[in-house]
Design a protein around this motif. Structure first.
Motif, PDB file in Angstrom:
ATOM      1  N   SER A 163     -10.073 -17.079 -19.226  1.00 55.21           N
ATOM      2  CA  SER A 163      -9.508 -17.016 -17.881  1.00 55.21           C
ATOM      3  C   SER A 163      -8.514 -15.868 -17.785  1.00 55.21           C
ATOM      4  N   GLY A 164      -8.348 -15.369 -16.558  1.00 58.92           N
ATOM      5  CA  GLY A 164      -7.417 -14.278 -16.306  1.00 58.92           C
ATOM      6  C   GLY A 164      -7.460 -13.873 -14.853  1.00 58.92           C
ATOM      7  N   SER A 165      -6.607 -12.936 -14.484  1.00 61.55           N
ATOM      8  CA  SER A 165      -6.544 -12.510 -13.089  1.00 61.55           C
ATOM      9  C   SER A 165      -7.460 -11.321 -12.796  1.00 61.55           C
ATOM     10  N   ASP A 166      -7.872 -10.586 -13.813  1.00 69.93           N
ATOM     11  CA  ASP A 166      -8.732  -9.417 -13.626  1.00 69.93           C
ATOM     12  C   ASP A 166     -10.183  -9.801 -13.907  1.00 69.93           C
ATOM     13  N   LYS A 167     -11.016  -9.775 -12.880  1.00 69.59           N
ATOM     14  CA  LYS A 167     -12.412 -10.200 -13.004  1.00 69.59           C
ATOM     15  C   LYS A 167     -13.171  -9.344 -14.009  1.00 69.59           C
ATOM     16  N   GLN A 168     -12.914  -8.039 -14.011  1.00 70.98           N
ATOM     17  CA  GLN A 168     -13.614  -7.145 -14.923  1.00 70.98           C
ATOM     18  C   GLN A 168     -13.255  -7.439 -16.377  1.00 70.98           C
ATOM     19  N   ALA A 169     -11.975  -7.670 -16.666  1.00 75.84           N
ATOM     20  CA  ALA A 169     -11.545  -7.934 -18.040  1.00 75.84           C
ATOM     21  C   ALA A 169     -12.108  -9.253 -18.550  1.00 75.84           C
ATOM     22  N   ILE A 176       0.861  -1.179   0.000  1.00 73.44           N
ATOM     23  CA  ILE A 176       0.000   0.000   0.000  1.00 73.44           C
ATOM     24  C   ILE A 176       0.893   1.222   0.000  1.00 73.44           C
ATOM     25  N   ASP A 177       0.801   2.003  -1.078  1.00 70.35           N
ATOM     26  CA  ASP A 177       1.593   3.223  -1.228  1.00 70.35           C
ATOM     27  C   ASP A 177       0.621   4.389  -1.308  1.00 70.35           C
ATOM     28  N   GLY A 178       0.383   5.034  -0.182  1.00 69.03           N
ATOM     29  CA  GLY A 178      -0.610   6.108  -0.141  1.00 69.03           C
ATOM     30  C   GLY A 178      -1.993   5.509  -0.275  1.00 69.03           C
ATOM     31  N   GLN A 179      -2.692   5.815  -1.365  1.00 70.10           N
ATOM     32  CA  GLN A 179      -4.011   5.248  -1.622  1.00 70.10           C
ATOM     33  C   GLN A 179      -3.971   4.154  -2.697  1.00 70.10           C
ATOM     34  N   THR A 180      -2.781   3.835  -3.218  1.00 72.15           N
ATOM     35  CA  THR A 180      -2.666   2.824  -4.263  1.00 72.15           C
ATOM     36  C   THR A 180      -2.365   1.468  -3.641  1.00 72.15           C
ATOM     37  N   VAL A 181      -3.220   0.484  -3.942  1.00 72.47           N
ATOM     38  CA  VAL A 181      -3.045  -0.879  -3.447  1.00 72.47           C
ATOM     39  C   VAL A 181      -2.551  -1.732  -4.608  1.00 72.47           C
ATOM     40  N   THR A 182      -1.409  -2.417  -4.426  1.00 71.26           N
ATOM     41  CA  THR A 182      -0.835  -3.284  -5.443  1.00 71.26           C
ATOM     42  C   THR A 182      -0.770  -4.699  -4.891  1.00 71.26           C
ATOM     43  N   VAL A 183      -1.275  -5.656  -5.662  1.00 67.63           N
ATOM     44  CA  VAL A 183      -1.284  -7.058  -5.239  1.00 67.63           C
ATOM     45  C   VAL A 183      -0.511  -7.866  -6.272  1.00 67.63           C
ATOM     46  N   LYS A 184       0.482  -8.627  -5.816  1.00 68.48           N
ATOM     47  CA  LYS A 184       1.264  -9.498  -6.699  1.00 68.48           C
ATOM     48  C   LYS A 184       1.049 -10.932  -6.268  1.00 68.48           C
ATOM     49  N   GLY A 185       0.980 -11.813  -7.256  1.00 70.52           N
ATOM     50  CA  GLY A 185       0.787 -13.232  -6.969  1.00 70.52           C
ATOM     51  C   GLY A 185       1.263 -14.076  -8.125  1.00 70.52           C
ATOM     52  N   PRO A 186       1.047 -15.380  -8.051  1.00 72.16           N
ATOM     53  CA  PRO A 186       1.511 -16.270  -9.117  1.00 72.16           C
ATOM     54  C   PRO A 186       0.823 -16.037 -10.462  1.00 72.16           C
ATOM     55  N   LYS A 187      -0.381 -15.481 -10.466  1.00 68.41           N
ATOM     56  CA  LYS A 187      -1.112 -15.262 -11.718  1.00 68.41           C
ATOM     57  C   LYS A 187      -0.935 -13.863 -12.281  1.00 68.41           C
ATOM     58  N   GLY A 188      -0.147 -13.010 -11.626  1.00 71.21           N
ATOM     59  CA  GLY A 188       0.090 -11.676 -12.165  1.00 71.21           C
ATOM     60  C   GLY A 188       0.103 -10.609 -11.094  1.00 71.21           C
ATOM     61  N   VAL A 193     -11.417 -12.659 -32.453  1.00 74.04           N
ATOM     62  CA  VAL A 193     -11.433 -11.889 -31.212  1.00 74.04           C
ATOM     63  C   VAL A 193     -10.034 -11.922 -30.625  1.00 74.04           C
ATOM     64  N   VAL A 194      -9.464 -10.741 -30.398  1.00 74.39           N
ATOM     65  CA  VAL A 194      -8.125 -10.621 -29.816  1.00 74.39           C
ATOM     66  C   VAL A 194      -8.288 -10.469 -28.309  1.00 74.39           C
ATOM     67  N   PRO A 195      -7.600 -11.295 -27.512  1.00 68.95           N
ATOM     68  CA  PRO A 195      -7.758 -11.172 -26.058  1.00 68.95           C
ATOM     69  C   PRO A 195      -7.064  -9.928 -25.513  1.00 68.95           C
ATOM     70  N   PRO A 196      -7.656  -9.263 -24.524  1.00 66.57           N
ATOM     71  CA  PRO A 196      -6.965  -8.140 -23.887  1.00 66.57           C
ATOM     72  C   PRO A 196      -5.794  -8.651 -23.052  1.00 66.57           C
ATOM     73  N   ALA A 197      -4.959  -7.748 -22.592  1.00 65.46           N
ATOM     74  CA  ALA A 197      -3.783  -8.130 -21.801  1.00 65.46           C
ATOM     75  C   ALA A 197      -4.219  -8.842 -20.525  1.00 65.46           C
ATOM     76  N   GLY A 198      -3.585  -9.977 -20.233  1.00 63.09           N
ATOM     77  CA  GLY A 198      -3.876 -10.721 -19.021  1.00 63.09           C
ATOM     78  C   GLY A 198      -5.016 -11.708 -19.139  1.00 63.09           C
ATOM     79  N   VAL A 199      -5.613 -11.850 -20.320  1.00 59.00           N
ATOM     80  CA  VAL A 199      -6.729 -12.773 -20.529  1.00 59.00           C
ATOM     81  C   VAL A 199      -6.318 -13.814 -21.557  1.00 59.00           C
ATOM     82  N   THR A 200      -6.652 -15.083 -21.295  1.00 60.67           N
ATOM     83  CA  THR A 200      -6.333 -16.162 -22.236  1.00 60.67           C
ATOM     84  C   THR A 200      -7.596 -16.926 -22.596  1.00 60.67           C
ATOM     85  N   PHE A 201      -7.610 -17.441 -23.809  1.00 64.51           N
ATOM     86  CA  PHE A 201      -8.717 -18.257 -24.298  1.00 64.51           C
ATOM     87  C   PHE A 201      -8.280 -19.707 -24.340  1.00 64.51           C
TER      88      PHE A 201
END
Length: 177
Positions: free
Chosen positions: A134-140, A19-31, A115-123
């Motif tokens: 599948s991907g690590s970002d639920k919204q994407a 946590i850097d100020g108001q920015t939350v960064t999460v790192k893990g095995p999937k990205g 269909v081209v997948p966005p960054a972090g998403v795989t078909f």
């Protein structure tokens, strides 16, 4: 008081949160995912648990409290386990195939749709009539699944089209003589 906002987010051993100020960064095995929390919410990381609290009692702070907690929890879940959405193709001649990383769809049009997948998403295409996104970002993941479904949504008379796995299509009765 927000019931969702009060819940504590447990950080698994596989993930690291900074946590850097108001920015939350999460790192893990999937990205890695990062998000900036609004100034009305305070974020604290203590003993491998993330807690959120509103700074004041304004209506906006209360409404953003639960949202912020859910978004951070989704980030933690996404980088450790990931998210997956499954689509089914129903119809004669409807099929999907992979061309490298891109998805090629035949949905009854005179041409193929790529269909081209966005960054972090795989078909993945285990069967010709099944697409796994599948991907690590639920919204994407959800957004690309909705875009693919929008190409040919299920129609109510024969049920043909692209649908989510387990989706029930309400059928209509056809013409009568």
């Amino acid at each position: 008081m927000s019931r969702i906002g009060k819940k504590i987010i447990a950080v698994p051993a596989a993930a690291t949160v900074t946590i850097d100020g108001q920015t939350v960064t999460v790192k893990g095995p999937k990205g890695q995912l990062s998000w900036t929390v609004i100034d009305l919410i305070s974020v604290k990381l203590e003993n491998g648990e993330i807690t959120l609290a509103p700074v004041d009692e304004s209506t906006r702070a209360k409404s953003m409290w639960g949202l912020s907690r859910t978004l951070i929890a989704n980030m933690v879940h996404g980088v450790t386990e990931g998210f997956e959405q499954v689509l089914e193709l129903v119809g004669v001649g409807y099929r999907a195939a992979l061309k490298g990383n891109d998805l090629s769809l035949q949905l009854g049009f005179s041409h193929e749709i790529d269909v081209v997948p966005p960054a972090g998403v795989t078909f993945a295409v285990p069967k010709q009539t099944e697409i796994r996104i599948s991907g690590s970002d639920k919204q994407a993941v959800g957004e690309i699944a909705a875009k693919i479904r929008r190409i040919r949504p299920p129609e109510p008379y024969k049920g043909k089209g692209v649908r989510y796995a387990g989706e029930k299509v309400r059928r209509k009765e056809g013409k009568k003589k």
